[in-house]
Design a protein around this motif. Structure first.
Motif, PDB file in Angstrom:
ATOM      1  N   GLU A  70       0.822  -1.213   0.000  1.00  0.00           N
ATOM      2  CA  GLU A  70       0.000   0.000   0.000  1.00  0.00           C
ATOM      3  C   GLU A  70       0.855   1.262   0.000  1.00  0.00           C
ATOM      4  N   GLU A 157      -8.297  -2.236   5.267  1.00  0.00           N
ATOM      5  CA  GLU A 157      -9.038  -1.292   4.438  1.00  0.00           C
ATOM      6  C   GLU A 157      -9.388  -0.031   5.212  1.00  0.00           C
ATOM      7  N   GLU A 161      -8.067   3.688   4.279  1.00  0.00           N
ATOM      8  CA  GLU A 161      -9.055   4.744   4.015  1.00  0.00           C
ATOM      9  C   GLU A 161      -8.830   5.955   4.917  1.00  0.00           C
TER      10      GLU A 161
END
Length: 167
Positions: A70, A157, A161
């Motif tokens: 990520e 997630e 976010e």
């Protein structure tokens, strides 16, 4: 703080629980055996702090690899710090073997100042409890996940976010 467990058995977390909206506590931690780092070293950047008990375990390995993937997508204004009590040279060895090159590994092995400041020091093992913290560029905590069970994965997630909302 909620009850924490390791394989269903209660464990004791030492330190102060950090909450969304708090000013992130600073800490002194090891970058290497001779070089220290602190939260202020990353001032002006959004920080995702991924806390793991030890890189040499399955869930910690997967967590660190996931955030490494990520990291490349989040841009230069974001730094991902992976903190454990593994010795700095063990962290470097693991990163080299795993091909992990986008997260910064830091070690709380000397005095557990990070663990105490963030309420994640496991008294029984002197390891850090799996957790995630997202801190904005001004040093305010914007996201916190303290896992209840040491062997579970964090909510990747939700953490990503939270970072994306800040960049």
């Amino acid at each position: 703080m909620a009850q924490a467990t390791f394989k269903g058995n209660p464990i004791t977390l030492v330190g102060t629980e950090v909450k969304v909206g708090d000013q992130a506590p600073d800490f002194k931690i090891s970058k290497s055996l001779v070089e220290d780092a602190s939260l202020s070293d990353y001032a002006g950047k959004v920080k995702l702090i991924s806390v793991v008990p030890s890189l040499d375990t399955g869930v910690c390995d997967a967590q660190t690899r996931r955030f490494n993937e990520e990291a490349a997508k989040l841009g230069d204004n974001v730094v991902i710090l992976t903190i454990s009590v593994d010795l700095p040279f063990a962290q470097s060895r693991w990163c080299g073997a795993a091909g992990v090159d986008k997260v910064v590994t830091l070690s709380d092995y000397k005095n557990r100042s990070f663990g105490k400041a963030y309420g994640v020091l496991i008294e029984e093992f002197q390891l850090l409890m799996r957790s995630i913290f997202v801190i904005d560029a001004e040093g305010k905590v914007q996201y916190v996940e303290y896992l209840g069970e040491m062997t579970e994965h964090p909510n990747y997630e939700a953490a990503i976010e939270a970072v994306k909302k800040l960049v």
